[in-house]
Enzyme design. Structure first.
Site, PDB file in Angstrom:
ATOM      1  N   ASP A   1       0.164 -34.765 -47.327  1.00 21.79           N
ATOM      2  CA  ASP A   1       0.519 -35.696 -48.395  1.00 21.79           C
ATOM      3  C   ASP A   1      -0.721 -36.553 -48.605  1.00 21.79           C
ATOM      4  OD1 ASP A   1       1.292 -37.873 -49.886  1.00 21.79           O
ATOM      5  OD2 ASP A   1       3.161 -38.230 -48.797  1.00 21.79           O
TER       6      ASP A   1
ATOM      7  N   TYR B   1       4.542 -45.442 -37.599  1.00 19.25           N
ATOM      8  CA  TYR B   1       5.085 -44.681 -38.724  1.00 19.25           C
ATOM      9  C   TYR B   1       4.071 -44.593 -39.855  1.00 19.25           C
ATOM     10  CZ  TYR B   1       8.071 -43.032 -42.400  1.00 19.25           C
ATOM     11  OH  TYR B   1       8.596 -42.289 -43.413  1.00 19.25           O
TER      12      TYR B   1
ATOM     13  N   LYS C   1       6.479 -38.930 -43.182  1.00 20.47           N
ATOM     14  CA  LYS C   1       7.172 -37.847 -42.492  1.00 20.47           C
ATOM     15  C   LYS C   1       6.313 -36.589 -42.408  1.00 20.47           C
ATOM     16  CE  LYS C   1      10.612 -38.880 -40.312  1.00 20.47           C
ATOM     17  NZ  LYS C   1      10.739 -38.520 -38.894  1.00 20.47           N
TER      18      LYS C   1
HETATM   19  C1  F6R Z   1      10.247 -41.014 -46.837  1.00 19.24           C
HETATM   20  C2  F6R Z   1       9.281 -41.591 -47.768  1.00 19.24           C
HETATM   21  C3  F6R Z   1       9.676 -42.779 -48.576  1.00 19.24           C
HETATM   22  C4  F6R Z   1       8.890 -44.040 -48.205  1.00 19.24           C
HETATM   23  C5  F6R Z   1       9.346 -45.251 -49.016  1.00 19.24           C
HETATM   24  C6  F6R Z   1       8.503 -46.487 -48.739  1.00 19.24           C
HETATM   25  O1  F6R Z   1       9.682 -40.080 -46.010  1.00 19.24           O
HETATM   26  O2  F6R Z   1       8.181 -41.125 -47.869  1.00 19.24           O
HETATM   27  O3  F6R Z   1      11.054 -43.001 -48.478  1.00 19.24           O
HETATM   28  O4  F6R Z   1       9.020 -44.297 -46.831  1.00 19.24           O
HETATM   29  O5  F6R Z   1       9.256 -44.965 -50.396  1.00 19.24           O
HETATM   30  O6  F6R Z   1       7.186 -46.150 -49.007  1.00 19.24           O
HETATM   31  P1  F6R Z   1       5.947 -47.139 -48.857  1.00 19.24           P
HETATM   32  O7  F6R Z   1       6.048 -47.788 -47.509  1.00 19.24           O
HETATM   33  O8  F6R Z   1       4.759 -46.235 -48.994  1.00 19.24           O
HETATM   34  O9  F6R Z   1       6.039 -48.137 -49.973  1.00 19.24           O
HETATM   35 MG    MG Z   2       4.277 -39.606 -49.502  1.00 16.76          MG
HETATM   36 MG    MG Z   3       6.159 -35.729 -48.344  1.00 22.46          MG
END
Ligand code: F6R
Ligand code: MG
Ligand code: MG
Length: 365
Positions: free
Chosen positions: A11, A228, A231
Site C-alpha cells: 500500500d 500499527y 493492515k
Molecule cells: C483499515 C484501514 C483504515 C484506516 C482508517 C484510518 O485497515 O486502512 O480503516 O485505519 O481509515 O486511517 P488513517 O489513520 O490513515 O487516517
Molecule cells: Mg491504506
Molecule cells: Mg490495503
C-alpha cells in the site's frame, strides 16, 4: 521450463482515503515493469490493485528471493510513492518501512508470495489478493481447498490427489515453522491454523510429487514496525487443475464470507467479501474486507490472462451474505467480537489511549 512467479504488493497510498488505488500509480508501476520486461529481467508481468494495495504479478527465471526482482519491486514502490506524494494521496508510502533497500523486500513492509516450479503442459494459476485484512485470512480457504473433502471432491475421487497435501505453518510471533500432513494430521493442523493471527499457512505441497501447490504472504506489518502502520492485506498463489484442485474447488471456499480481522483501523472483525477487481473499493466503514482473484494460464512464463474469477454471478449470494453479516456486526459498534479482542488490539492504535489513562486506575480493595 523452470519459472518463478512472484507476487509482491504494498500500500503506497490510497485514493480516496484507504478505499482505492489511483490510476496514475498503476500506470507508473506498469511503466517500470514494462522496462524490466524489455530488458529481459521479467518474462511477463501484470499490474493490478486490490483496494488501496498495488499488486505486482511477475514471472521470471531468477528464482525465489532474487535480489534483482525484489529490487525492481522496491524501486517501483518508491517511484509510485513519488506519484502518490505528488497527488497527495492518503498515506503515501505507508507500507515502506525503510529508507533503504537491503537486498530483499522481506521485513521492509511489502507482502511477498513466490513460488518456483517446472511449468506443466497446462499451468493454471489463481492469485488471491485481499484488502483490509491480515495474513492469516488464507488459513481457512487453504485448509478447505487442500484438506476438506466437503469442499474438494478431488481429494476423494481423483487418484492423483488422493494421497493428500502437506501444510507448512509459520508461527509469526515466535518465528518458527512446522509441517503437517493432511489428511492424517488435520486435527493437529487445526489446533494451530484455527488461530490465524499467530499461525499462518505459508505453503502447501503435493504429498506424492512434492510439488509446490500454494504459497502465501505471511508478513505482519504490525510485528515488523512494532506499532500499527496498516493492515497486511495479504496475497496467495494457488496452482490448479491436474494433480491440484480444480478451479472450482479452489474458488469454492470463498462462497463463505468468513470472518477476518482488519476492518476499520485494523481493529474489527468483518466478513471477507469476494469481488471483481473493479469492486475492490472498500468504502463502508472502510470495508468490509475484500478478496479478489485473478486466473492465468502460463505459456513459457507468459501470463495468459487475467480472467477475473470473482466477477462470476455465482458469487452474488456470497456478496449479499457478506453485506448482511456486515449489517449485523456493525450494530455491535465498539463491542467485541466486532472489535478485536484485547490481545490483538495491542497491535493497533489502542495502546496510546490506554497509556493516557494508566494513572487513573486505582486498586480494588
Ligand atoms: C483499515 C484501514 C483504515 C484506516 C482508517 C484510518 O485497515 O486502512 O480503516 O485505519 O481509515 O486511517 P488513517 O489513520 O490513515 O487516517
Ligand atoms: Mg491504506
Ligand atoms: Mg490495503
Amino acid at each position: 521450463m523452470t519459472i518463478t512467479l512472484s507476487v509482491i504488493k504494498a500500500d503506497i497510498g490510497g485514493y480516496v482515503g484507504h478505499s482505492e488505488s489511483h490510476p496514475d500509480v498503476l500506470a507508473k508501476a506498469d511503466e517500470n515493469l514494462a522496462k524490466a520486461k524489455g530488458e529481459g529481467l521479467l518474462i511477463d508481468y501484470h499490474v493490478t490493485k486490490c483496494g488501496d494495495d498495488l499488486q505486482l504479478i511477475m514471472t521470471h527465471q531468477q528464482a525465489e528471493d532474487s535480489e534483482k526482482i525484489h529490487k525492481l519491486a522496491w524501486g517501483t514502490f518508491v517511484d509510485c510513492t513519488q506519484v502518490a506524494k505528488k497527488l497527495k494521496l492518503h498515506g503515501a508510502g505507508q507500507d515502506l518501512l525503510s529508507d533503504a533497500f537491503t537486498g530483499t523486500v522481506k521485513g521492509l513492509g511489502p507482502g511477498v508470495a513466490e513460488m518456483e516450479f517446472e511449468e506443466r503442459a497446462a499451468e493454471t494459476i489463481i492469485i488471491f489478493m485481499a484488502d483490509k485484512t491480515s495474513a492469516g485470512a488464507w488459513n481457512m480457504p487453504l485448509y478447505k481447498i487442500f484438506a476438506d473433502p466437503f469442499n474438494t471432491i478431488g481429494l476423494v475421487i481423483a487418484s492423483n490427489m488422493h494421497s493428500g497435501f502437506t501444510f507448512e505453518v509459520h508461527d509469526v510471533k515466535e518465528h518458527k515453522k512446522i509441517t503437517f500432513n493432511a489428511p492424517e494430521e488435520i486435527y493437529d493442523l487445526l489446533v494451530f491454523i484455527g488461530a490465524p493471527s499467530r499461525y499462518m499457512v505459508k505453503a502447501v505441497y503435493h504429498r506424492e510429487t512434492g510439488e509446490i501447490a500454494a504459497a502465501s504472504s505471511t508478513q505482519r506489518l504490525s510485528l515488523m514496525a512494532g506499532r500499527y502502520v496498516g493492515k497486511d492485506d495479504p496475497v496467495c498463489i494457488v496452482r490448479s487443475q491436474g494433480q491440484f484442485p480444480a478451479v472450482g474447488e479452489v474458488l469454492e471456499p470463498f462462497t463463505l464470507p468468513l470472518l477476518v480481522e482488519g476492518w476499520m483501523r485494523g481493529s474489527h472483525h468483518g466478513p471477507l467479501m469476494p469481488v471483481a477487481i473493479v469492486d475492490s473499493t472498500p468504502t463502508r466503514f472502510d470495508g468490509p474486507p475484500r478478496v479478489t482473484s485473478l486466473g492465468f494460464q502460463l505459456s513459457g512464463g507468459k501470463l495468459v490472462g487475467p480472467r477475473d474469477m470473482f466477477a462470476d454471478k455465482s458469487f452474488d449470494n456470497a456478496r449479499q451474505q457478506a453485506s448482511d453479516i456486515a449489517d449485523f456486526l456493525r450494530r455491535h459498534g465498539p463491542f467485541e467480537p466486532h472489535r478485536l479482542p484485547l490481545e490483538e488490539m495491542e497491535y493497533t492504535t489502542m495502546p496510546q489511549v490506554a497509556r493516557k489513562l494508566e494513572g487513573r486506575f486505582i486498586d480494588l480493595d
